[in-house]
Design a protein around this motif. Structure first.
Motif, PDB file in Angstrom:
ATOM      1  N   VAL A  77      33.267  22.951  -6.476  1.00  0.00           N
ATOM      2  CA  VAL A  77      33.290  22.913  -5.053  1.00  0.00           C
ATOM      3  C   VAL A  77      32.312  22.185  -4.192  1.00  0.00           C
ATOM      4  O   VAL A  77      32.555  21.708  -3.131  1.00  0.00           O
ATOM      5  CB  VAL A  77      33.754  24.171  -4.413  1.00  0.00           C
ATOM      6  N   GLY A  78      31.073  22.555  -4.563  1.00  0.00           N
ATOM      7  CA  GLY A  78      29.832  21.912  -3.687  1.00  0.00           C
ATOM      8  C   GLY A  78      29.887  20.388  -3.487  1.00  0.00           C
ATOM      9  O   GLY A  78      29.470  19.874  -2.827  1.00  0.00           O
ATOM     10  N   GLU A  79      30.664  19.731  -4.541  1.00  0.00           N
ATOM     11  CA  GLU A  79      30.709  18.384  -4.386  1.00  0.00           C
ATOM     12  C   GLU A  79      31.656  17.751  -3.106  1.00  0.00           C
ATOM     13  O   GLU A  79      31.669  16.647  -2.651  1.00  0.00           O
ATOM     14  CB  GLU A  79      31.361  17.623  -5.578  1.00  0.00           C
ATOM     15  N   LEU A  80      32.660  18.819  -2.625  1.00  0.00           N
ATOM     16  CA  LEU A  80      33.328  18.404  -1.574  1.00  0.00           C
ATOM     17  C   LEU A  80      32.650  18.516  -0.292  1.00  0.00           C
ATOM     18  O   LEU A  80      33.050  18.019   0.969  1.00  0.00           O
ATOM     19  CB  LEU A  80      34.737  19.425  -1.644  1.00  0.00           C
ATOM     20  N   GLY A  81      31.504  19.246  -0.150  1.00  0.00           N
ATOM     21  CA  GLY A  81      31.047  19.337   1.235  1.00  0.00           C
ATOM     22  C   GLY A  81      31.460  20.031   2.122  1.00  0.00           C
ATOM     23  O   GLY A  81      31.525  19.559   3.326  1.00  0.00           O
ATOM     24  N   PHE A  82      31.924  21.227   1.926  1.00  0.00           N
ATOM     25  CA  PHE A  82      32.597  22.050   2.932  1.00  0.00           C
ATOM     26  C   PHE A  82      31.865  22.172   4.192  1.00  0.00           C
ATOM     27  O   PHE A  82      32.441  21.883   5.519  1.00  0.00           O
ATOM     28  CB  PHE A  82      33.357  23.237   2.355  1.00  0.00           C
ATOM     29  N   PRO A  83      30.654  22.517   4.305  1.00  0.00           N
ATOM     30  CA  PRO A  83      29.871  22.903   5.446  1.00  0.00           C
ATOM     31  C   PRO A  83      29.925  21.548   6.424  1.00  0.00           C
ATOM     32  O   PRO A  83      30.379  21.742   7.537  1.00  0.00           O
ATOM     33  CB  PRO A  83      28.434  23.207   5.043  1.00  0.00           C
ATOM     34  N   ALA A  84      29.533  20.227   5.952  1.00  0.00           N
ATOM     35  CA  ALA A  84      29.759  19.195   6.746  1.00  0.00           C
ATOM     36  C   ALA A  84      31.395  18.896   7.207  1.00  0.00           C
ATOM     37  O   ALA A  84      31.718  18.439   8.402  1.00  0.00           O
ATOM     38  CB  ALA A  84      29.326  18.088   5.989  1.00  0.00           C
ATOM     39  N   VAL A 115      38.849  35.588  -1.095  1.00  0.00           N
ATOM     40  CA  VAL A 115      37.846  36.327  -0.670  1.00  0.00           C
ATOM     41  C   VAL A 115      36.615  35.379  -0.245  1.00  0.00           C
ATOM     42  O   VAL A 115      36.578  34.270  -0.906  1.00  0.00           O
ATOM     43  CB  VAL A 115      37.199  36.950  -2.094  1.00  0.00           C
ATOM     44  N   TYR A 116      36.209  35.504   0.787  1.00  0.00           N
ATOM     45  CA  TYR A 116      35.205  34.780   1.526  1.00  0.00           C
ATOM     46  C   TYR A 116      33.791  35.361   1.631  1.00  0.00           C
ATOM     47  O   TYR A 116      32.907  34.836   2.239  1.00  0.00           O
ATOM     48  CB  TYR A 116      35.574  34.489   2.712  1.00  0.00           C
ATOM     49  N   GLY A 117      33.375  36.196   0.452  1.00  0.00           N
ATOM     50  CA  GLY A 117      31.815  36.426   0.456  1.00  0.00           C
ATOM     51  C   GLY A 117      31.011  35.542   0.531  1.00  0.00           C
ATOM     52  O   GLY A 117      29.775  35.555   0.980  1.00  0.00           O
ATOM     53  N   PRO A 118      31.143  34.410  -0.419  1.00  0.00           N
ATOM     54  CA  PRO A 118      30.175  33.380  -0.563  1.00  0.00           C
ATOM     55  C   PRO A 118      29.906  32.585   0.655  1.00  0.00           C
ATOM     56  O   PRO A 118      28.976  32.331   1.102  1.00  0.00           O
ATOM     57  CB  PRO A 118      30.743  32.378  -1.589  1.00  0.00           C
ATOM     58  N   PHE A 119      31.159  32.389   1.412  1.00  0.00           N
ATOM     59  CA  PHE A 119      30.909  31.671   2.820  1.00  0.00           C
ATOM     60  C   PHE A 119      29.837  32.659   3.718  1.00  0.00           C
ATOM     61  O   PHE A 119      29.312  32.162   4.643  1.00  0.00           O
ATOM     62  CB  PHE A 119      32.306  31.771   3.491  1.00  0.00           C
ATOM     63  N   ALA A 120      30.329  34.129   3.838  1.00  0.00           N
ATOM     64  CA  ALA A 120      29.563  34.882   4.491  1.00  0.00           C
ATOM     65  C   ALA A 120      28.005  34.676   4.169  1.00  0.00           C
ATOM     66  O   ALA A 120      27.110  35.144   5.072  1.00  0.00           O
ATOM     67  CB  ALA A 120      29.821  36.307   4.437  1.00  0.00           C
ATOM     68  N   LYS A 121      27.538  34.581   3.035  1.00  0.00           N
ATOM     69  CA  LYS A 121      26.269  34.465   2.627  1.00  0.00           C
ATOM     70  C   LYS A 121      25.694  33.023   2.908  1.00  0.00           C
ATOM     71  O   LYS A 121      24.374  33.015   2.501  1.00  0.00           O
ATOM     72  CB  LYS A 121      26.068  34.873   1.213  1.00  0.00           C
ATOM     73  N   SER A 122      26.439  32.125   3.195  1.00  0.00           N
ATOM     74  CA  SER A 122      26.068  30.709   3.309  1.00  0.00           C
ATOM     75  C   SER A 122      25.751  30.274   4.672  1.00  0.00           C
ATOM     76  O   SER A 122      26.603  30.007   5.380  1.00  0.00           O
ATOM     77  CB  SER A 122      26.922  29.815   2.514  1.00  0.00           C
ATOM     78  N   LYS A 123      24.518  30.035   5.017  1.00  0.00           N
ATOM     79  CA  LYS A 123      24.248  29.567   6.445  1.00  0.00           C
ATOM     80  C   LYS A 123      24.767  28.324   6.800  1.00  0.00           C
ATOM     81  O   LYS A 123      25.312  28.179   7.915  1.00  0.00           O
ATOM     82  CB  LYS A 123      22.577  29.603   6.759  1.00  0.00           C
ATOM     83  N   PRO A 124      25.080  27.255   5.882  1.00  0.00           N
ATOM     84  CA  PRO A 124      25.379  26.055   6.090  1.00  0.00           C
ATOM     85  C   PRO A 124      27.007  26.051   6.365  1.00  0.00           C
ATOM     86  O   PRO A 124      27.640  25.518   7.312  1.00  0.00           O
ATOM     87  CB  PRO A 124      25.131  25.183   4.801  1.00  0.00           C
ATOM     88  N   HIS A 125      27.705  27.030   5.691  1.00  0.00           N
ATOM     89  CA  HIS A 125      29.195  27.297   5.867  1.00  0.00           C
ATOM     90  C   HIS A 125      29.354  28.027   7.358  1.00  0.00           C
ATOM     91  O   HIS A 125      30.153  27.500   7.881  1.00  0.00           O
ATOM     92  CB  HIS A 125      29.862  28.190   4.669  1.00  0.00           C
ATOM     93  N   LEU A 157      31.421  26.026  10.466  1.00  0.00           N
ATOM     94  CA  LEU A 157      32.688  26.719  11.015  1.00  0.00           C
ATOM     95  C   LEU A 157      32.278  27.038  12.331  1.00  0.00           C
ATOM     96  O   LEU A 157      33.483  26.836  13.338  1.00  0.00           O
ATOM     97  CB  LEU A 157      32.815  28.025  10.174  1.00  0.00           C
ATOM     98  N   GLU A 158      30.970  27.492  12.684  1.00  0.00           N
ATOM     99  CA  GLU A 158      30.896  27.759  14.233  1.00  0.00           C
ATOM    100  C   GLU A 158      30.950  26.607  15.136  1.00  0.00           C
ATOM    101  O   GLU A 158      31.290  26.600  16.247  1.00  0.00           O
ATOM    102  CB  GLU A 158      29.561  28.395  14.495  1.00  0.00           C
ATOM    103  N   LYS A 159      30.454  25.360  14.301  1.00  0.00           N
ATOM    104  CA  LYS A 159      30.452  24.127  15.194  1.00  0.00           C
ATOM    105  C   LYS A 159      32.014  23.473  15.686  1.00  0.00           C
ATOM    106  O   LYS A 159      32.208  23.525  16.561  1.00  0.00           O
ATOM    107  CB  LYS A 159      29.532  23.086  14.388  1.00  0.00           C
TER     108      LYS A 159
END
Length: 191
Positions: A7-14, A29-39, A43-45
Motif C-alpha cells: 500500500v505504501g506505493e500508492l502514497g496515501f498521505p499525499a 481498523v485504523y491503528g496504523p493511520f493513528a500511528k503515522s504522522k504523514p497519514h 487527513l488534517e490538510k
C-alpha cells in the motif's frame, strides 16, 4: 488501472492532502493511520480545506455482535492474539473519535455491521483496493489496485439502485467497489 505491491506505493498521505471533496475509508481498523504522522497530516490538510465536504469512515467497533468479528480479526491480523487485535481496535476507535471531535460535521464514522469484503480507500475520483487474507503478511503488504472513476456518479447509482443500461465494464467494476462502501454506510450506525 494501477497495480502495486504494498500500500505504501500508492502514497496515501499525499493523496489525502490533495483531496478536494471527499475521502471514504473502508479498512476496518485504523491503528496504523493513528500511528503515522504523514497519514494524520494528510487527513488534517484535507479536512481543513474549506471546499472539502466529508471524510466517511467505516470501522469495526470493539465487542461487536456481528458473528463475524473474531474470525475476521483472525484474518485481518493473522498470527496476532485476539487480545492484541482487540487492543488495536480500541486504539483505532479512539483515533477516529478524536478526528470526528476535531472536525465536527466533516467526519462521519460508521460502525461496520456487514462483513468487509476488502479494504477500500476512495479519494475524490480515485478508488484504491486491496485484499484480506489468512497470511502472516497483512493487507498493507499485499497487492493494491487503484482506478479512476466518477465516484459521485457511482454513489448516485448505489443510492438510486439504478445502473444505466449502457454502463461500461470499467464502470460496473468500479461501481462494485463503491457499492461496498455505500452499503456499509447505509447499514452502519454513526458512532
Amino acid at each position: 488501472m494501477k497495480l502495486v505491491c504494498g500500500v505504501g506505493e500508492l502514497g496515501f498521505p499525499a493523496m489525502f492532502a490533495e483531496a478536494e471533496r471527499r475521502i471514504v475509508l473502508h479498512a476496518a481498523v485504523y491503528g496504523p493511520f493513528a500511528k503515522s504522522k504523514p497519514h494524520i497530516q494528510g487527513l488534517e490538510k484535507a479536512l481543513s480545506r474549506p471546499g472539502f465536504s466529508s471524510l466517511d469512515i467505516i470501522a469495526m467497533v470493539p465487542a461487536g455482535e456481528n458473528g463475524w468479528d473474531e474470525p475476521f480479526l483472525s484474518a485481518l491480523r493473522f498470527g496476532a492474539s485476539i487480545q492484541s487485535a482487540a487492543d488495536e481496535l480500541k486504539s483505532s476507535i479512539s483515533f477516529l473519535n478524536g478526528l470526528a471531535e476535531r472536525f465536527t460535521g466533516k467526519v462521519n464514522v460508521y460502525a461496520a455491521h456487514d462483513l468487509p469484503c476488502l479494504p477500500l480507500v476512495i479519494v475524490d475520483n480515485r478508488i484504491c483496493f486491496g485484499q484480506y487474507a489468512h497470511a502472516c503478511f497483512h493487507a498493507p503488504d499485499g497487492f493494491w489496485g487503484c482506478v479512476e472513476a466518477d465516484v459521485e456518479a457511482l454513489f448516485g447509482w448505489a443510492e438510486s439502485g439504478y445502473v444505466p443500461q449502457n454502463a461500461s465494464a470499467d464502470e460496473i467494476a468500479a461501481f462494485r467497489l463503491v457499492s461496498e462502501c455505500s452499503s456499509a454506510m447505509k447499514s452502519g450506525d454513526l458512532l
